[in-house]
Scaffold this motif. Structure first.
Motif, PDB file in Angstrom:
ATOM      1  N   THR A  69       0.712  -0.784   0.197  1.00  0.00           N
ATOM      2  CA  THR A  69      -0.174   0.155  -0.200  1.00  0.00           C
ATOM      3  C   THR A  69       0.450   1.233  -0.131  1.00  0.00           C
ATOM      4  O   THR A  69       2.092   1.200   0.434  1.00  0.00           O
ATOM      5  CB  THR A  69      -1.227  -0.056   1.110  1.00  0.00           C
ATOM      6  N   PRO A  75      -8.151   6.849  -1.012  1.00  0.00           N
ATOM      7  CA  PRO A  75      -8.299   5.528  -1.985  1.00  0.00           C
ATOM      8  C   PRO A  75      -7.788   5.080  -3.329  1.00  0.00           C
ATOM      9  O   PRO A  75      -7.145   6.020  -3.818  1.00  0.00           O
ATOM     10  CB  PRO A  75     -10.025   5.417  -1.784  1.00  0.00           C
ATOM     11  N   GLY A 145      -7.909  -0.153   1.434  1.00  0.00           N
ATOM     12  CA  GLY A 145      -7.667   1.075   1.085  1.00  0.00           C
ATOM     13  C   GLY A 145      -7.618   1.568  -0.229  1.00  0.00           C
ATOM     14  O   GLY A 145      -7.286   2.220  -0.760  1.00  0.00           O
TER      15      GLY A 145
END
Length: 314
Positions: A69, A75, A145
């Motif tokens: 991530t 997002p 996410g």
């Protein structure tokens, strides 16, 4: 002409007297492959990393996933990545650097899938795992996410086949919706004969040989070493219509070059917006060589940028 940096690496490996991968049993072959990948890696990119277990299915162990991530923003879009290795080699650690860099360069969450390998788990185990992983990511993207409406698949070599085949399965199931597919040198013919002169022109490599291709095919598909259907040979698919836009990247010094090109052309003929890019001086596996080859790093960046653009909100 072979890229001069790649040529130097190939000569160094030849001088070291390393055995051919196909002359080793699978377990030893995996160890050597992991060492080769580590030697060509870039330094690890600074992204968040989390290992996860996907819930197990009947008679199938829980599937390992590694989630990368970006540290900022969101997002994000999400890329499901399937590693290469002929369905016999490769794991999360061996492709950790590639996936970290892809996460950083694409500004997307990357989910690397540790699908089962042959010969312990022959065809279609890898496809089954890839499809389960893609659906799991589609269901859990928000928890990662990521935006479930911005989902892409990507992969190299055998992983590119898993990526494009799962887009077909998703099309037919009408879910999840894939926005983009990024495919690196896919073995799209699945071992079947065809008009692919690159197989003979580059039969001896420099990085992938015909002997090694047969070794992989025999372990995954069986003694005939040929895919029985489109799940291992997307050029056999009944239809390539209705698939998401694609990037197909080729290596000029690769026995798979011509069938990968044929697949790119087949996607275009079916109406899929497809960009075909060839790195003339590079060889099979270049996505994992960015630590020592400038052109491979450029290819990494181009690959990530295409995914980044393909995942932009519309």
């Amino acid at each position: 002409m072979l890229d001069h940096q790649l040529d130097a690496i190939v000569k160094h490996v030849q001088a070291a007297g390393l055995p051919d991968l196909c002359d080793l049993p699978p377990v030893a072959c995996r160890d050597l492959y992991r060492q080769i990948l580590a030697a060509a890696d870039r330094p690890a990119a600074d992204v968040q990393v989390e290992d996860r277990l996907m819930p197990s299915r009947p008679d199938v162990p829980a599937l390992k996933l590694r989630v990368y991530t970006p540290r900022h923003g969101g997002p994000h879009g999400v890329i499901v990545y399937f590693h290469g290795g002929g369905y016999v080699l490769g794991d999360l650690d061996g492709y950790d650097s590639v996936c970290r860099q892809l996460c950083l360069d694409s500004a997307a969450v990357v989910v690397s899938v540790d699908y089962r390998l042959a010969p312990e788990h022959p065809f279609p185990a890898a496809v089954d795992d890839a499809w389960e992983a893609l659906r799991w990511v589609g269901e859990h993207a928000k928890q990662l996410g990521a935006d479930p409406a911005r989902l892409a698949v990507a992969g190299d070599s055998a992983g590119a086949i898993l990526a494009t085949v799962t887009t077909m399965l998703a099309r037919d199931a009408k879910w999840p919706t894939i926005k983009f597919q990024a495919l690196l040198y896919p073995p799209a013919a699945g071992g079947h004969a065809g008009d692919y002169p690159s197989r003979e022109r580059h039969a001896a490599g420099p990085t992938l040989t015909l002997r090694t291709m047969d070794y992989f095919g025999a372990h995954y598909f069986g003694a005939v070493a040929q895919a029985p259907d489109f799940r291992g040979a997307p050029l056999m698919a009944p239809s390539l219509a209705g698939l998401p836009p694609a990037l197909v990247m080729l290596a000029g010094h690769d026995p798979l070059r011509d069938e990968a090109l044929a697949y790119g052309h087949a996607l275009q003929a079916a109406g899929t917006p497809t960009t075909i890019v060839e790195y003339d001086g590079l060889a099979h596996g270049f996505i994992s060589m960015a630590g020592g080859i400038g052109a491979a790093r450029l290819a990494q960046l181009q690959f990530a940028q295409a995914l980044r653009q393909g995942l932009e909100p519309r």
